[in-house]
Scaffold this active site. Structure first.
Site, PDB file in Angstrom:
ATOM      1  CE  LYS A  22     -42.312  42.169 -58.912  1.00 32.62           C
ATOM      2  NZ  LYS A  22     -43.410  42.482 -59.108  1.00 32.62           N
ATOM      3  CG  ASN A  23     -43.799  42.898 -55.063  1.00 32.06           C
ATOM      4  OD1 ASN A  23     -43.789  43.142 -56.153  1.00 32.06           O
ATOM      5  ND2 ASN A  23     -44.705  41.583 -54.676  1.00 32.06           N
ATOM      6  CB  CYS A 117     -53.545  41.284 -65.225  1.00 27.70           C
ATOM      7  SG  CYS A 117     -52.011  40.477 -64.137  1.00 27.70           S
ATOM      8  NE  ARG A 122     -52.776  41.206 -59.876  1.00 34.01           N
ATOM      9  CZ  ARG A 122     -51.503  41.109 -59.987  1.00 34.01           C
ATOM     10  NH1 ARG A 122     -50.771  40.751 -60.864  1.00 34.01           N
ATOM     11  NH2 ARG A 122     -50.801  41.354 -58.836  1.00 34.01           N
ATOM     12  N   PRO A 123     -58.828  44.018 -60.259  1.00 32.04           N
ATOM     13  CG  PRO A 123     -61.032  43.851 -59.328  1.00 32.04           C
ATOM     14  CD  PRO A 123     -59.796  42.879 -59.626  1.00 32.04           C
ATOM     15  CG  ASP A 125     -62.646  46.962 -56.481  1.00 39.02           C
ATOM     16  OD1 ASP A 125     -61.763  46.367 -57.099  1.00 39.02           O
ATOM     17  OD2 ASP A 125     -63.765  46.523 -55.823  1.00 39.02           O
ATOM     18  CG  ASP A 309     -46.055  37.140 -55.446  1.00 43.64           C
ATOM     19  OD1 ASP A 309     -47.097  36.825 -56.163  1.00 43.64           O
ATOM     20  OD2 ASP A 309     -45.531  38.040 -55.253  1.00 43.64           O
ATOM     21  CB  ILE A 331     -54.115  35.565 -53.551  1.00 44.90           C
ATOM     22  CG1 ILE A 331     -53.729  34.889 -51.851  1.00 44.90           C
ATOM     23  CG2 ILE A 331     -54.227  36.919 -53.687  1.00 44.90           C
ATOM     24  CD1 ILE A 331     -54.271  35.599 -50.896  1.00 44.90           C
ATOM     25  NE  ARG A 401     -43.496  42.333 -65.111  1.00 41.95           N
ATOM     26  CZ  ARG A 401     -44.514  41.872 -64.242  1.00 41.95           C
ATOM     27  NH1 ARG A 401     -45.026  40.845 -64.906  1.00 41.95           N
ATOM     28  NH2 ARG A 401     -44.853  42.450 -63.129  1.00 41.95           N
TER      29      ARG A 401
HETATM   30  C1  UD1 Z   1     -49.246  42.660 -54.841  1.00 41.17           C
HETATM   31  C2  UD1 Z   1     -47.903  42.176 -55.203  1.00 41.17           C
HETATM   32  C3  UD1 Z   1     -47.952  40.812 -55.940  1.00 41.17           C
HETATM   33  C4  UD1 Z   1     -48.630  39.654 -55.087  1.00 41.17           C
HETATM   34  C5  UD1 Z   1     -49.927  40.125 -54.552  1.00 41.17           C
HETATM   35  C6  UD1 Z   1     -50.476  39.200 -53.456  1.00 41.17           C
HETATM   36  C7  UD1 Z   1     -46.908  44.173 -55.543  1.00 41.17           C
HETATM   37  C8  UD1 Z   1     -46.346  45.206 -56.589  1.00 41.17           C
HETATM   38  N1  UD1 Z   1     -47.344  43.292 -56.233  1.00 41.17           N
HETATM   39  O1  UD1 Z   1     -50.192  42.679 -55.960  1.00 41.17           O
HETATM   40  O2  UD1 Z   1     -46.681  40.383 -56.454  1.00 41.17           O
HETATM   41  O3  UD1 Z   1     -48.832  38.473 -55.848  1.00 41.17           O
HETATM   42  O4  UD1 Z   1     -49.898  41.224 -54.113  1.00 41.17           O
HETATM   43  O5  UD1 Z   1     -49.506  38.937 -52.521  1.00 41.17           O
HETATM   44  O6  UD1 Z   1     -46.636  44.324 -54.379  1.00 41.17           O
HETATM   45  N2  UD1 Z   1     -58.477  43.241 -55.397  1.00 41.17           N
HETATM   46  C9  UD1 Z   1     -59.688  43.630 -56.043  1.00 41.17           C
HETATM   47  N3  UD1 Z   1     -59.650  45.298 -56.024  1.00 41.17           N
HETATM   48  C10 UD1 Z   1     -58.603  45.990 -55.686  1.00 41.17           C
HETATM   49  C11 UD1 Z   1     -57.281  45.423 -55.119  1.00 41.17           C
HETATM   50  C12 UD1 Z   1     -57.150  44.120 -55.375  1.00 41.17           C
HETATM   51  O7  UD1 Z   1     -60.436  42.870 -56.228  1.00 41.17           O
HETATM   52  O8  UD1 Z   1     -58.874  47.081 -55.921  1.00 41.17           O
HETATM   53  C13 UD1 Z   1     -57.916  41.771 -55.355  1.00 41.17           C
HETATM   54  C14 UD1 Z   1     -56.930  41.164 -56.550  1.00 41.17           C
HETATM   55  O9  UD1 Z   1     -57.893  40.800 -57.640  1.00 41.17           O
HETATM   56  C15 UD1 Z   1     -56.581  40.019 -55.794  1.00 41.17           C
HETATM   57  C16 UD1 Z   1     -56.572  40.419 -54.213  1.00 41.17           C
HETATM   58  O10 UD1 Z   1     -57.651  41.347 -54.095  1.00 41.17           O
HETATM   59  O11 UD1 Z   1     -57.476  38.765 -55.769  1.00 41.17           O
HETATM   60  C17 UD1 Z   1     -55.325  40.750 -53.728  1.00 41.17           C
HETATM   61  O12 UD1 Z   1     -54.629  41.496 -54.566  1.00 41.17           O
HETATM   62  P1  UD1 Z   1     -53.444  42.535 -53.980  1.00 41.17           P
HETATM   63  O13 UD1 Z   1     -53.051  42.327 -52.667  1.00 41.17           O
HETATM   64  O14 UD1 Z   1     -54.037  43.878 -54.390  1.00 41.17           O
HETATM   65  O15 UD1 Z   1     -52.460  42.518 -55.240  1.00 41.17           O
HETATM   66  P2  UD1 Z   1     -51.545  43.354 -55.726  1.00 41.17           P
HETATM   67  O16 UD1 Z   1     -51.242  44.391 -54.689  1.00 41.17           O
HETATM   68  O17 UD1 Z   1     -51.771  43.975 -57.014  1.00 41.17           O
END
Ligand code: UD1
Length: 425
Positions: A22-23, A117, A122-123, A125, A309, A331, A401
């Protein structure tokens, strides 16, 4: 809403084919937005999130067709509407992956903010910070990220980007945007999850110049245009890990066809320590397990550490194992929503913030439980497979999903599991 009815107590025996990840599929569908030539993706899993992403790109004007063999053909030559509306983004946060490719190719885009979410705030930024460093100008207006180019720029330009934390979709967004930017981009603190090198390999087939993917430092030399390609989505390590935990919990012997052992070391090491036999064999991975396994402590971290995950599914195994285990989720905040439901099945778990202490019990007893997010749902299914009597898992749209026909795959392995169709929500 559909439910799953499980009668626990059956061993799992046989072979199961692991679907495409999926990812990886989600960013790779977005990568097709980078070119006006056709892109063909094979091994695309049949999931609700993929259906949502296809809806999203079609809404932009992209032609996207999928056949019954998991092949999707995309053509973004006539993309006229570079926008991701709230109605679609709210159901799938990964829609933010459209932002990088759209700004890179068209110089403008409008993508809804993901909003709340279930597994934490999960921002986005970091996505905004990185693309801004590359010359995008992003305003938040009426719940949308409205992106254009900074004055004087005709396209994005290369930059050095160091994110505050490791972000998977952030890294993917930057990788796609940088492929079409002017000059060199260096991504420091890049995510190393196997889905990233898979996306990078696809981009390279499209003509991108990328080095260092799979490490924490990725170097991209932007090119003026990318062309079409044909790519096969890597196997889903999380689906494979879920089946490994299911067999470890229920007992049995299963061959996971297509599973990539090298992507699952953190999980398989723990399963071996727990007492299961896991072996890499030609074509996949074999697991054998019998009786109660030993509880295993772990903390989730970025790849190659233990995946967040897989936290919920491994917890379901710990719940009926011998001994006590401590699980730390580092995480995401609020990713223990399966705990209350596991308690309803007779588990003994105490949580304190991001730490859960699980005291294994010899038996669970079936009950009605509610799925709250994708991986929490999988954990409840695993618990249902071992619980005595009937377990009814409600709200399994979460499961749909991200899992490709999970109940059919489990049934083929001997599980007593059926989908109970519900009234339409
Ligand atoms: C992806 C995966 C998800 C997995 C996660 C962590 C996809 C589609 N989804 O989610 O299944 O659980 O990686 O392995 O690939 N964060 C911020 N700001 C940002 C981006 C992230 O604060 O702009 C924080 C998040 O809240 C979280 C951490 O960084 O605490 C890691 O998140 P991230 O790796 O970005 O997760 P996703 O890419 O959304």
């Amino acid at each position: 809403m559909d439910k799953l009815l499980i009668r626990g107590g059956r061993r799992l025996v046989g072979e199961v084919r692991i679907s495409g990840a999926k990812n990886a599929a989600l960013p790779e569908l977005c990568a097709a937005l980078l070119t006006d030539e056709p892109v063909v993706l094979h091994n695309v899993p049949r999931l609700q999130d993929v259906a949502t992403m296809l809806k999203l790109v079609r809404n932009m004007g992209v032609t996207a067709e999928r056949d019954d063999n998991g092949t999707v053909r995309l053509d973004a030559a006539d993309l006229t509407n570079p926008e991701a509306p709230y109605e679609l983004v709210k159901t799938m946060r990964a829609s933010v992956l459209a932002l990088g490719p759209l700004v890179a190719r068209f110089g403008h885009a409008r993508v809804s903010l993901p909003g709340g979410c279930a597994i934490g705030s999960r921002p986005v930024d970091q996505h905004i910070k990185g693309l801004t460093a590359m010359g995008a100008e992003i305003r938040v207006e009426h719940g949308y990220m409205v992106a254009g180019l900074q004055p004087g720029l005709k396209r994005l330009r290369g930059a050095r980007i160091t994110t505050d934390m490791v972000t998977v979709t952030g890294t993917e967004n930057f990788l796609m945007a940088a492929a079409l930017a002017e000059g060199e981009t260096i991504l420091e603190n890049a995510a190393q999850e196997p889905e990233i090198p898979d996306l990078a390999e696809m981009l390279i087939k499209m003509g991108a110049k990328i080095e260092g993917h799979g490490t924490s430092r990725i170097r991209i030399q932007g090119v003026e245009r990318l062309h079409g390609c044909e790519h096969t989505v890597v196997a889903d390590r999380i689906e494979a890990g879920t089946f490994l935990c299911a067999v470890a919990a229920a007992g049995g012997s299963v061959l996971l066809l297509g599973a990539r052992a090298e992507h699952l070391d953190a999980v398989t090491d723990k399963l071996r320590d727990a007492g299961a036999t896991v072996a890499e064999v030609p074509g996949g991975l074999r697991i054998e397990a019998a009786g109660r396994l030993k509880a295993q402590s772990f903390r989730t971290t970025e790849y190659p550490g233990f995946p967040t995950d897989m936290q919920a599914q491994f917890m379901a195994l710990n719940v009926i194992a011998e001994g006590t285990a401590t699980v730390a989720e580092t995480i995401f905040e609020n990713r223990f929503m399966h705990v209350n439901e596991l308690l309803r099945l007779g588990a003994r778990i105490q949580t304190d913030g991001k730490v859960a202490v699980i005291e294994g019990v010899p038996q669970l007893s079936g009950a009605t439980v509610m799925a709250t997010d994708l991986r929490a749902s999988a954990s409840l299914v695993i618990a249902g497979l071992v619980a005595e009597g009937e377990t009814l898992v409600d709200r399994i749209y979460h499961l749909d999903r991200g899992y490709d026909r999970m109940e059919a795959k489990l049934r083929a392995l001997g599980a007593d599991i059926e989908r109970v169709p519900g009234a339409r929500a």
